[in-house]
Design a protein around this motif. Structure first.
Motif, PDB file in Angstrom:
ATOM      1  N   UNK A   1      26.258 145.245  35.848  1.00 16.50           N
ATOM      2  CA  UNK A   1      25.900 143.844  35.676  1.00 16.50           C
ATOM      3  C   UNK A   1      24.446 143.744  35.233  1.00 16.50           C
ATOM      4  N   UNK A   2      24.056 142.532  34.850  1.00 14.09           N
ATOM      5  CA  UNK A   2      22.708 142.278  34.350  1.00 14.09           C
ATOM      6  C   UNK A   2      21.899 141.529  35.392  1.00 14.09           C
ATOM      7  N   UNK A   3      20.652 141.967  35.582  1.00 15.22           N
ATOM      8  CA  UNK A   3      19.709 141.246  36.417  1.00 15.22           C
ATOM      9  C   UNK A   3      18.361 141.270  35.716  1.00 15.22           C
ATOM     10  N   UNK A   4      17.986 140.119  35.186  1.00 13.26           N
ATOM     11  CA  UNK A   4      16.759 140.079  34.409  1.00 13.26           C
ATOM     12  C   UNK A   4      16.863 140.959  33.178  1.00 13.26           C
ATOM     13  N   UNK A   5      15.988 141.943  33.073  1.00 17.55           N
ATOM     14  CA  UNK A   5      15.988 142.892  31.950  1.00 17.55           C
ATOM     15  C   UNK A   5      16.480 144.267  32.401  1.00 17.55           C
ATOM     16  N   UNK A   6      17.298 144.293  33.452  1.00 20.05           N
ATOM     17  CA  UNK A   6      17.771 145.570  34.005  1.00 20.05           C
ATOM     18  C   UNK A   6      19.285 145.593  34.091  1.00 20.05           C
TER      19      UNK A   6
END
Length: 343
Positions: free
Chosen positions: A18-23
């Motif tokens: 999954x995506x969290x911010x730019x990570x």
């Protein structure tokens, strides 16, 4: 999980991205097992059916990060990338090299040196561990001949000459193969390589293993954007995945031959796991095929240290890493293609 050459490998079949911010966040169930900045990667390779969020895939496409998905057994499913992906340039250069014998030879040379070197290692390992149970003089002579073939290959720039020397080296290696079978000699005697169809239990195992390895190489090449059908050693033929056959040459002795010998010598597979068909070919029984595939998957999960990268990876990732190294060489990111030389 493994980070190699700006590529993130997700090998746990239960992982979800999954995506969290730019990570990118990697989770198994409710547990987060990793979180990495997307800027660190050019590619994400995932061996999981659970997949990834659309948000992550969209972000990767925007950033030019390719995301490839495979089944836990290594079957290529699909790849997500943006329209600006540079694979067309990579493939065009691959095609130009394939049409130039001199450029081909520098790559082919490393493929085949790797194959002969690893074949020699298989012989040397048996001689070292079981010197009292094998014909030591025969194996030592074979090792000396293989060393000579490696030297001859390094001194030529002709792909045709390399093909001939590879054929001679393969004959020397397989002439000793029966010596490497230490148990169940009656049911697994090796009298030479045969295929289409295989005529005995060992050749049935080798052919099946090579087929599995070929698929792994196809998947690896597809994941980095190379065309698996256009090779440098194996000539073009409709339906033939020539570059996959090229790439697997150096891996045959380690990933298949050694694996087959282990199954036989450890008595994990037996004569009742095979059946002779009406056409006189030898095939696995359903039970035998399942056993082979189960052990194959277990073997792929074993960790090793990559001899070139000096990083720990699973055996099953080796074809993907070698495909990545080949793409890096074709792009001129590295000076030469480094074959997988096992020590």
């Amino acid at each position: 999980m493994k980070k190699l050459l700006n590529t993130l490998y997700i090998t746990n079949e239960n992982a979800y991205l999954s995506l969290k911010g730019e990570t990118v966040v990697v989770e198994i169930g409710e547990t987060k097992i990793g979180q990495f900045p997307l800027l660190n990667f050019e590619e994400i390779v995932c061996f999981s059916y659970r997949g990834a969020t659309p948000q992550l895939l969209g972000k990767c496409a925007m950033m030019g990060i390719g995301v490839s998905f495979y089944s836990p057994f290594g079957k290529f499913l699909f790849r997500v990338s943006n329209n600006e992906n540079g694979n067309v340039l990579l493939r065009r250069k691959q095609y130009r090299i394939a049409d130039d014998d001199k450029q081909c030879s520098s790559i082919v040379k490393n493929f085949i040196v790797g194959k002969i070197y690893n074949s020699r290692w298989v012989l040397d390992r048996t001689l070292r561990d079981h010197s009292l149970r094998v014909d030591g003089e025969k194996i030592r002579k074979a090792k000396s001949l293989l060393d000579k073939r490696i030297k001859q290959i390094m001194e030529t720039d002709s792909v045709e000459v390399i093909r001939g020397l590879e054929g001679e080296a393969a004959q020397v290696y397989f002439d000793c193969f029966d010596e490497l079978i230490l148990n169940q000699k009656k049911d697994f005697r090796f009298q030479g390589r045969n295929r289409r169809p295989p005529e005995d239990n060992i050749n049935a195992m080798l052919s099946f293993g090579y087929s599995l390895l070929s698929n792994e190489c196809v998947n690896g090449l597809q994941s980095v954007g190379l065309d698996p059908f256009v090779g440098f050693l194996h000539k073009d033929r409709p339906g033939r995945k020539s570059l996959a056959l090229d790439l697997m040459e150096e891996l045959r002795p380690l990933l298949v031959d050694r694996f087959v010998l282990t199954l036989i010598n450890n008595r994990q597979i037996k004569s009742e796991d095979f059946v002779r068909s009406e056409s006189n070919s030898v095939e696995f029984t359903e039970k035998g095929r399942k056993l082979f595939l189960t052990e194959w998957q277990n073997h792929k999960k074993e960790e090793i240290t990559h001899p070139y990268l000096k990083e720990k990876i699973q055996w099953g990732i080796v074809p993907y890493v070698q495909a990545l190294l080949l793409a890096r060489f074709i792009r001129d990111d590295i000076d030469g293609y480094p074959p997988f030389l096992w020590r």
